[in-house]
Every structure is written in structure tokens, then in C-alpha cells.
Design a protein around this motif. Structure first.
Motif, mmCIF file in Angstrom:
data_model
loop_
_atom_site.group_PDB
_atom_site.id
_atom_site.type_symbol
_atom_site.label_atom_id
_atom_site.label_comp_id
_atom_site.label_asym_id
_atom_site.label_seq_id
_atom_site.Cartn_x
_atom_site.Cartn_y
_atom_site.Cartn_z
ATOM 1 N N THR A 189 23.520 31.446 -60.680
ATOM 2 C CA THR A 189 22.800 30.566 -59.888
ATOM 3 C C THR A 189 21.439 30.457 -60.392
ATOM 4 O O THR A 189 20.587 29.565 -60.327
ATOM 5 N N ALA A 190 20.552 31.648 -60.282
ATOM 6 C CA ALA A 190 19.361 32.058 -60.761
ATOM 7 C C ALA A 190 19.071 31.421 -61.803
ATOM 8 O O ALA A 190 18.030 30.798 -62.037
ATOM 9 N N LEU A 191 19.937 31.509 -62.962
ATOM 10 C CA LEU A 191 19.576 31.231 -64.332
ATOM 11 C C LEU A 191 19.489 29.482 -64.230
ATOM 12 O O LEU A 191 18.641 28.779 -64.930
ATOM 13 N N ARG A 192 20.447 28.837 -63.358
ATOM 14 C CA ARG A 192 20.454 27.491 -63.305
ATOM 15 C C ARG A 192 19.215 27.211 -62.612
ATOM 16 O O ARG A 192 18.352 25.950 -63.150
ATOM 17 N N ARG A 193 18.479 27.886 -61.927
ATOM 18 C CA ARG A 193 17.290 27.358 -61.103
ATOM 19 C C ARG A 193 15.906 27.658 -62.133
ATOM 20 O O ARG A 193 14.958 27.102 -61.726
ATOM 21 N N HIS A 194 16.228 28.699 -63.115
ATOM 22 C CA HIS A 194 15.117 28.966 -64.078
ATOM 23 C C HIS A 194 15.553 28.424 -65.449
ATOM 24 O O HIS A 194 16.014 29.501 -66.253
ATOM 25 N N PRO A 195 15.769 27.348 -65.732
ATOM 26 C CA PRO A 195 16.366 26.711 -67.215
ATOM 27 C C PRO A 195 15.414 27.354 -68.291
ATOM 28 O O PRO A 195 15.788 27.193 -69.466
ATOM 29 N N ASP A 196 14.188 27.688 -67.941
ATOM 30 C CA ASP A 196 13.389 28.306 -69.164
ATOM 31 C C ASP A 196 13.995 29.822 -69.679
ATOM 32 O O ASP A 196 13.630 29.854 -70.929
#
Length: 358
Positions: A206-213
């Protein structure tokens, strides 16, 4: 009797070539469909390659240590299997020169064996038996028809030489400029309804989805962002380290994800992982050594992934609290980042989001 090539199979989405390891059969030996004939090293693990047809090995092309492109022949099998190409693409009967034609004949029509894809019946049956979608197969037959040798071999992990696959991946990792950020996460108030691995997998995806960079890779001198989150879960097995891929685990509810994680871990340890789990494109890795008493560690990247999360032991620790000291449930995590893809501040923000989600 026809001679059919046995080709270097494509065992993962990122694989472009493989290293030939050893033959289990000799030239002139008889083979049956599905029988293991050799071993190859892929970009993920060492795999056994099965014969796609029954017949006789007439020519062995590859030798140990050869680097062979995906789809290139490693041997040839003389077979009477019903590949059923014969006559399928034949043109019209030749017309005697003395006969006049009102107009030239049209080109042979493209064979359509179903409404979507062209494939010879034997290839269609073999793909169905192996659970392979025809749309994922690269055809080599006339007019884009899928032939029997085009159907990927279903690889099974070879029990020997497991360290060689790890060595290749980690040698490639050493060429990547990477840094590690550590953070202590306070889990005292976490509502634990499932195992910690399930919670970390869901929260990190979920965190990676919110930080696509950071859900990205470095390719062609540029950052390539990914639309999906492919989380490789490191699993310790008696056959060595395996990392089956969970695609978009953040899209699942925790109950569903818990079932997926338990299933894939059980099958990894039993040696029953399918090609789908090993070949799905991974964008990150989660490794949890907390159950082995490790309080913190540094996970190396697996190229082309740009991140890896190392989860240490979750345990009560004495920490400062208002008015003195107290005991809180804490965990030290390490986030490894490809420095070409992102800087330290981006990684710190990702860890902050992970902590908030947990």
C-alpha cells in the motif's frame, strides 16, 4: 518423422537468455513428453526443462556454461507426434503453364484455429495441460501460428546448485548503487488480526502504491515506473531461498491475503510452486527474519527492483515515554533503495507512510 527443436524456455518475464547447466539425457536417448532432459539457469532460479514431445534426441546443441537466448534451440528431437502442421499452410495446387488465369491467385489465407489465436492442435493441448495462456506465447510458425516447440516448458526448481542462482543475482546486485535506511516502528497500538508477515506485506504494498516514484526500476538511463505492485516474498526452504511473487497484494482484504500468503509459503516449502509465482514481474521484495531472532539486517536489492524491505524481530523494548521510560512493542526495519531511482528523503517518506499504515 519430423525433427522438433527443444528451445531455451522463457521462465520469467525478465528472462532474455539462460545458462545451460547439464544434460540428463544423451544423444540417441528416447524421451517421453514431460520427461526432464536437462537443467538451465534462469535469472531467478535453476530449473529443470522437460521434453515437449516424445521421440529421440538426435542432436544436442548446447553444452554446459553456454549462454543461450530464449527461444534458441538447445537440442533437437525426432518425433512422430501429431504436430499437425503438415499440409496446414500448403498453397494451392500448381496450375499447368498452358492454362490461362483470369487473375493471379490470392495469397494463402491465414489459418484460424479459433476465433482469437492460431495454434496447432498439439500446441493448444499442451498449453492447456500446463495452464499456459496462449496469448502469452510467442509464435514462430507461418503467419503467426503457435507451434508445439513454442509452448514454454514447465520448469521445476532443481534441488542442486541452488547457491549458483543466488550468486548470480547478488553479483548483479553488487553493481547497483544502493543505500539502506533504518527505522524503528512502534507497533504497540497495531490492531493485529493476522500474522505480522501478512500485515507488513499489505502495508508495504500500500505504501509503495502511494509512493510511485519508488515502485519503479532503472532502465535505459531513466526511471521506469510500474503500474502494478509485484511483491516477492522471501521464503526459507530446505531447497534454498525462494521468492514467489504476490501481484498487487494491497488490493486484497487481509483475510484473502492471509490465505494467499499461507498457500504460497506452504507450496514453496513443499517444492510445488508454479511457473506463475516465479515468473510474475516483481517490483520489490520483503524479507522477514524476525522469527529467527534477528533484530535488524540489510537486504540486498534484486535487480531490476528498486526497493527491498528487511523486517526484524517484533519485541517489547524499553523506550522513552512522557515522564520517564516504558515498554513498547517495536520493530526495526531496513529499506534498501536503488540510488539511481530515488534519494534518501524519498525512502524516508516511504518508511513514514509504512509506520502510519501499521
Amino acid at each position: 518423422m519430423v525433427e522438433v527443436p527443444l528451445v531455451m524456455p522463457k521462465m520469467s518475464m525478465t528472462m532474455t537468455e539462460g545458462t545451460f547447466l547439464t544434460w540428463h539425457k544423451a544423444e540417441g536417448d528416447s524421451v517421453v513428453e514431460g520427461e526432464v532432459v536437462c537443467e538451465v539457469a534462469t535469472d531467478k532460479v535453476d530449473m529443470e526443462v522437460e521434453a515437449t514431445v516424445a521421440g529421440t534426441l538426435t542432436r544436442l546443441v548446447a553444452v554446459p556454461a553456454d549462454v543461450v537466448a530464449v527461444g534458441a534451440p538447445i537440442a533437437y528431437v525426432a518425433t512422430e507426434a501429431d504436430e499437425l502442421l503438415a499440409g496446414l499452410f500448403d498453397g494451392p495446387e500448381p496450375v499447368p503453364a498452358s492454362e490461362e488465369r483470369a487473375e493471379p491467385l490470392p495469397p494463402p489465407p491465414t489459418p484460424v484455429l479459433n476465433s482469437v489465436l492460431s495454434a496447432v492442435p498439439a500446441a493448444r493441448r499442451l498449453a492447456a495441460e500446463r495452464g499456459i495462456d496462449l496469448a502469452t506465447i510467442t509464435p514462430t510458425g507461418p503467419w503467426g501460428t503457435i507451434r508445439l516447440p513454442d509452448v514454454p516448458a514447465v520448469g521445476r526448481r532443481a534441488p542442486r546448485n541452488s547457491r549458483a542462482a543466488v550468486a548470480r543475482r547478488m553479483t548483479a546486485s553488487a553493481q547497483v548503487p544502493q543505500f539502506v535506511l533504518h527505522r524503528d516502528l512502534d507497533l504497540e497500538d497495531t490492531r493485529r488480526t493476522h500474522g505480522w508477515t501478512v500485515l507488513f506485506v499489505h502495508a508495504f504494498a500500500t505504501a509503495l502504491r502511494r509512493h510511485p516514484d519508488l515502485n519503479a526500476s532503472w532502465a535505459d538511463d531513466a526511471v521506469q515506473r510500474h503500474d502494478h505492485v509485484g511483491l516477492a516474498l522471501a521464503v526459507d526452504t530446505d531447497r534454498g531461498l525462494l521468492a514467489p511473487v504476490l501481484t498487487d497484494p494491497d488490493r486484497d482484504g487481509l483475510d484473502t491475503l492471509a490465505t494467499r500468503v499461507a498457500d504460497v509459503v506452504d507450496r514453496a516449502r513443499a517444492g510445488r510452486l508454479g511457473l506463475a509465482e516465479l515468473s510474475a514481474p516483481a517490483t520489490t521484495t520483503v524479507s522477514n527474519l524476525g522469527g529467527l531472532g534477528v533484530t535488524g539486517f540489510h537486504a540486498l536489492l534484486t535487480p531490476p527492483q528498486a526497493t527491498a524491505l528487511a523486517v526484524g524481530a517484533i519485541e517489547p523494548r524499553v523506550v522513552p515515554v512522557p515522564g520517564g521510560v516504558g515498554v513498547r512493542l517495536r520493530c526495526t526495519v531496513g529499506l534498501t533503495v536503488d540510488h539511481r531511482v530515488a534519494d534518501g528523503a524519498a525512502g524516508a517518506r516511504l518508511l513514514a507512510t509504512l509506520g502510519e499504515l501499521l
